[in-house]
Motif scaffolding. Structure first.
Motif, mmCIF file in Angstrom:
data_model
loop_
_atom_site.group_PDB
_atom_site.id
_atom_site.type_symbol
_atom_site.label_atom_id
_atom_site.label_comp_id
_atom_site.label_asym_id
_atom_site.label_seq_id
_atom_site.Cartn_x
_atom_site.Cartn_y
_atom_site.Cartn_z
ATOM 1 N N PRO A 1 -13.222 6.508 3.507
ATOM 2 C CA PRO A 1 -12.672 7.863 3.384
ATOM 3 C C PRO A 1 -11.587 8.137 4.417
ATOM 4 C CG PRO A 1 -15.083 7.881 3.443
ATOM 5 C CD PRO A 1 -14.641 6.514 3.856
ATOM 6 N N LEU A 2 -10.576 8.895 3.992
ATOM 7 C CA LEU A 2 -9.456 9.221 4.856
ATOM 8 C C LEU A 2 -9.124 10.707 4.753
ATOM 9 C CD1 LEU A 2 -7.075 6.298 3.827
ATOM 10 C CD2 LEU A 2 -8.397 6.421 5.938
ATOM 11 N N THR A 3 -8.453 11.217 5.764
ATOM 12 C CA THR A 3 -7.805 12.513 5.628
ATOM 13 C C THR A 3 -6.420 12.270 5.039
ATOM 14 O OG1 THR A 3 -6.876 12.398 7.856
ATOM 15 C CG2 THR A 3 -9.054 13.435 7.614
ATOM 16 N N TRP A 4 -5.837 13.301 4.439
ATOM 17 C CA TRP A 4 -4.539 13.106 3.801
ATOM 18 C C TRP A 4 -3.454 12.735 4.802
ATOM 19 C CZ3 TRP A 4 -3.159 12.513 -1.121
ATOM 20 C CH2 TRP A 4 -4.100 12.809 -2.105
ATOM 21 N N ASP A 5 -3.563 13.229 6.027
ATOM 22 C CA ASP A 5 -2.503 12.906 6.988
ATOM 23 C C ASP A 5 -2.626 11.491 7.546
ATOM 24 O OD1 ASP A 5 -4.642 13.189 8.688
ATOM 25 O OD2 ASP A 5 -3.803 14.852 9.843
ATOM 26 N N GLN A 6 -3.720 10.798 7.226
ATOM 27 C CA GLN A 6 -3.863 9.401 7.651
ATOM 28 C C GLN A 6 -3.236 8.415 6.678
ATOM 29 O OE1 GLN A 6 -8.209 9.528 7.951
ATOM 30 N NE2 GLN A 6 -8.052 8.925 10.097
ATOM 31 N N LEU A 7 -2.981 8.857 5.467
ATOM 32 C CA LEU A 7 -2.575 7.923 4.415
ATOM 33 C C LEU A 7 -1.347 7.105 4.778
ATOM 34 C CD1 LEU A 7 -2.971 9.587 0.898
ATOM 35 C CD2 LEU A 7 -4.210 7.654 1.868
ATOM 36 N N ASP A 8 -0.366 7.719 5.391
ATOM 37 C CA ASP A 8 0.884 7.024 5.692
ATOM 38 C C ASP A 8 0.793 6.145 6.934
ATOM 39 O OD1 ASP A 8 2.538 8.127 3.567
ATOM 40 O OD2 ASP A 8 2.326 10.040 4.613
ATOM 41 N N ARG A 9 -0.391 6.133 7.584
ATOM 42 C CA ARG A 9 -0.502 5.415 8.859
ATOM 43 C C ARG A 9 -1.544 4.296 8.840
ATOM 44 N NH1 ARG A 9 -2.851 8.420 12.234
ATOM 45 N NH2 ARG A 9 -3.208 10.389 11.159
ATOM 46 N N VAL A 10 -2.126 4.021 7.674
ATOM 47 C CA VAL A 10 -3.176 3.003 7.613
ATOM 48 C C VAL A 10 -2.893 2.027 6.490
ATOM 49 C CG1 VAL A 10 -4.903 4.612 8.525
ATOM 50 C CG2 VAL A 10 -4.630 4.354 6.043
ATOM 51 N N PHE B 1 0.825 -1.201 0.000
ATOM 52 C CA PHE B 1 0.000 0.000 0.000
ATOM 53 C C PHE B 1 0.864 1.259 0.000
ATOM 54 C CE2 PHE B 1 -2.975 2.986 2.282
ATOM 55 C CZ PHE B 1 -3.911 3.065 1.264
ATOM 56 N N ASP B 2 2.075 1.162 0.516
ATOM 57 C CA ASP B 2 2.955 2.328 0.530
ATOM 58 C C ASP B 2 3.265 2.821 -0.871
ATOM 59 O OD1 ASP B 2 4.376 -0.119 0.170
ATOM 60 O OD2 ASP B 2 6.260 0.878 0.657
ATOM 61 N N ARG B 3 3.236 1.912 -1.852
ATOM 62 C CA ARG B 3 3.516 2.307 -3.234
ATOM 63 C C ARG B 3 2.409 3.195 -3.785
ATOM 64 N NH1 ARG B 3 6.368 -1.995 -5.659
ATOM 65 N NH2 ARG B 3 6.030 -1.102 -7.733
ATOM 66 N N VAL B 4 1.174 2.833 -3.509
ATOM 67 C CA VAL B 4 0.063 3.632 -4.032
ATOM 68 C C VAL B 4 -0.038 4.953 -3.276
ATOM 69 C CG1 VAL B 4 -1.799 2.675 -2.607
ATOM 70 C CG2 VAL B 4 -2.309 3.479 -4.883
ATOM 71 N N VAL B 5 0.303 4.947 -1.994
ATOM 72 C CA VAL B 5 0.330 6.201 -1.236
ATOM 73 C C VAL B 5 1.391 7.135 -1.815
ATOM 74 C CG1 VAL B 5 0.873 7.216 1.008
ATOM 75 C CG2 VAL B 5 -0.596 5.194 0.876
#
Length: 320
Positions: free
Chosen positions: A248-257, A141-145
């Motif tokens: 749905p996510l906030t942008w600052d959540q992307l790297d933590r989920v 998932f880190d790749r798509v983030v």
């Protein structure tokens, strides 16, 4: 014929086989699927209203399959719209899902995924752009983030902003609200331009190559989600083990989920205090004219890929 065993009735809908798996290998019961749909109905239904609906259904002993036509024997209170499909040269009788009982009826039919069209039936304009981020097989998932951030940066340079949600599978969906509706063809052109700009910002991470073999392990920025195309709705489950959910996510959540954090078993407990998909959408903004100019000069991906495929075939036949 023996009457089927009814386990429960909700909103007048008879629910059956609730303790069976939602589908083979799901690891989740049909009851859990129905409970999730019930819990998110008020959030999911606005994304389905007035839009021809395709669902992914599952039957015991079969792989999940996409269904567009309303099944025979469906209740008469489920409305439909007739849409001519050029690809199959037939009329498709799409259902519309406007209320909780229709949603529950589909859940009881083991409809796991809900894919509405991106515009209401009959609409010729759209008020948003959609970028679908599709990672290569096996990528984390880190790749798509990592690919989502240059899309966000490209939008910011243009005065635009996107809401983001997991696809529920392996990707991400970015949705850009517009202040002025666009003809669907113009929205398609503008999305092509956004994707091209983002890929240019991070060429080692993201690509606009429509042909899979040309992507070189990069995340594909798909600009084709427009008009009558479909997209997994926010809060829709996906037909994968554990039934992950498009969330749905906030942008600052992307790297933590990770997508596995959001499933039919967890989402209901995560809703309290979180902003909804509607609340996460940024303020609509005007589309810069430059995007239309740039996008119209970019070939339509599917058409370009078809011509490229024919060119490569001729080259192979000539031994080049």
């Amino acid at each position: 014929m023996a009457r089927r065993q009814v386990d429960e009735v909700r909103d007048g809908v008879e629910l059956t086989s609730l303790d069976a798996e939602a589908f083979d290998g799901a690891g989740v019961t049909k009851r859990a699927l129905l409970d999730h749909l019930d819990a998110v109905a008020a959030l999911l239904l606005p994304a389905l209203a007035d839009r021809p609906l395709s669902v992914v259904r599952a039957r015991p002993g079969q792989a999940p399959f996409m269904q567009k036509n309303l099944p025979r024997g469906a209740p008469g209170w489920i409305p439909t719209v007739d849409v001519w499909a050029d690809s199959s040269q037939r009329t498709v009788h799409y259902p519309l899902c406007h209320d909780r009982r229709t949603l529950l009826w589909f859940g009881n039919q083991r409809a796991v995924e809900f894919h509405p069209t991106l515009v209401p039936h009959g609409a010729t304009t759209t008020g948003e752009l959609v970028v679908d981020l599709d990672p290569p097989d096996g990528a984390g998932f880190d790749r798509v983030v990592a690919a989502a951030h240059p899309v966000r940066a490209a939008l910011a340079e243009l005065g635009l902003a996107a809401a983001v949600k997991t696809s529920g599978a392996t990707g991400l969906h970015l949705v850009v609200p517009l202040s002025d509706p666009l003809p669907v063809d113009d929205a398609f052109a503008a999305t092509r331009a956004v994707c091209a700009r983002a890929a240019a910002l991070a060429p080692g991470v993201a690509t606009t190559a429509f042909i899979r073999d040309d992507r070189g392990g990069r995340v594909f920025l798909d600009p084709t989600r427009v008009g009558g195309a479909t997209l997994a709705a926010p809060y829709s489950p996906r037909a994968r083990p554990g039934l992950p959910v498009s969330f749905p996510l906030t942008w600052d959540q992307l790297d933590r989920v990770t997508p596995a954090d959001f499933t039919v078993g967890t989402v209901a407990g995560l809703l309290a205090g979180r902003p909804t998909w509607a609340e996460l959408r940024p303020a609509p903004a005007p589309l810069p004219e430059v995007l239309l100019t740039e996008g119209r000069a970019i070939p339509v991906p599917r058409v370009a890929a078809m011509h490229e495929g024919k060119r490569r075939k001729r080259a192979r036949e000539r031994g080049e």
